[in-house]
Design a protein around this motif. Structure first.
Motif, PDB file in Angstrom:
ATOM      1  N   MET A 183     -26.923 -25.915 -13.325  1.00 21.72           N
ATOM      2  CA  MET A 183     -24.924 -26.498 -13.344  1.00 21.72           C
ATOM      3  C   MET A 183     -24.887 -26.560 -14.468  1.00 21.72           C
ATOM      4  O   MET A 183     -25.392 -27.781 -15.226  1.00 21.72           O
ATOM      5  CB  MET A 183     -24.750 -26.979 -12.431  1.00 21.72           C
ATOM      6  CG  MET A 183     -25.332 -27.101 -10.929  1.00 21.72           C
ATOM      7  SD  MET A 183     -24.320 -28.635 -10.016  1.00 21.72           S
ATOM      8  CE  MET A 183     -23.101 -27.633  -9.521  1.00 21.72           C
TER       9      MET A 183
ATOM     10  N   ARG B  62     -23.990 -32.396 -10.527  1.00 22.91           N
ATOM     11  CA  ARG B  62     -21.936 -33.354 -11.217  1.00 22.91           C
ATOM     12  C   ARG B  62     -22.525 -34.686 -11.311  1.00 22.91           C
ATOM     13  O   ARG B  62     -22.154 -35.184 -13.433  1.00 22.91           O
ATOM     14  CB  ARG B  62     -20.632 -32.254 -10.448  1.00 22.91           C
ATOM     15  CG  ARG B  62     -19.726 -33.494 -10.633  1.00 22.91           C
ATOM     16  CD  ARG B  62     -18.562 -32.671  -9.344  1.00 22.91           C
ATOM     17  NE  ARG B  62     -17.227 -32.686 -10.435  1.00 22.91           N
ATOM     18  CZ  ARG B  62     -16.680 -33.974 -10.311  1.00 22.91           C
ATOM     19  NH1 ARG B  62     -17.038 -34.695  -9.451  1.00 22.91           N
ATOM     20  NH2 ARG B  62     -15.361 -34.043 -10.685  1.00 22.91           N
TER      21      ARG B  62
ATOM     22  N   GLN C 160     -16.928 -27.737 -15.080  1.00 22.17           N
ATOM     23  CA  GLN C 160     -18.212 -26.891 -15.031  1.00 22.17           C
ATOM     24  C   GLN C 160     -18.157 -25.279 -15.428  1.00 22.17           C
ATOM     25  O   GLN C 160     -16.723 -25.356 -15.761  1.00 22.17           O
ATOM     26  CB  GLN C 160     -18.685 -27.057 -13.971  1.00 22.17           C
ATOM     27  CG  GLN C 160     -19.616 -26.350 -13.001  1.00 22.17           C
ATOM     28  CD  GLN C 160     -20.232 -26.906 -11.831  1.00 22.17           C
ATOM     29  OE1 GLN C 160     -19.310 -27.393 -10.930  1.00 22.17           O
ATOM     30  NE2 GLN C 160     -20.925 -25.512 -11.435  1.00 22.17           N
TER      31      GLN C 160
END
Length: 142
Positions: A1, A89, A114
């Motif tokens: 991510m 996250r 993000q």
């Protein structure tokens, strides 16, 4: 991510006031820690908006409008960014909390966002392959 730590501008950054040597050293140390952990993709400061150009599209299919800076709302302006790739996250938040006050005067503000992976934007396999080819030419896999 992937996440972008967006550093918001301040009156000083918009006035072109450069960071103190102490802040530069602290940011360098932070970037070294990110790199050592293998999560740093990029990190840069931006010149003030007085040298910026804003391009807007006021109507669908219409001609773009070009406006020279500076721009009035300091809190809407970006002074810099750090791009990281992490597993979650929560990890991104942990790294963001470790960043020194980006302006050094208690005025810093970081927005954590993000980054979309291209596959999240379109299910079209042909477009995904074309985008992957462009990124491969740039040396980036995402």
């Amino acid at each position: 991510m992937r996440f972008m730590l967006v550093v918001k501008a301040s009156k000083d950054s918009e006035a072109g006031v450069l960071p103190s040597p102490e802040l530069v050293a602290a940011m360098t140390k932070y970037n070294e820690e990110l790199a050592k952990a293998g999560v740093l993709i990029a990190a840069d400061g931006l010149h003030p908006s007085s040298g910026a150009i804003r391009i807007s599209y006021p109507e669908p299919g219409g001609k773009p409008q070009v406006v020279d800076g500076p721009f009035a709302e300091t809190k809407e302006i970006i002074a810099g960014y750090t791009l990281i790739e992490v597993k979650s996250r929560e990890e991104a938040v942990e790294w963001a909390l470790r960043m020194p006050d980006p302006h050094g005067f208690g005025e810093g503000e970081i927005e954590l966002r993000q980054v979309f992976d291209f596959a999240d934007i379109t299910p079209d396999a042909e477009l995904q392959a074309r985008e992957a080819a462009v990124r491969a030419r740039l040396g980036r896999g995402n």
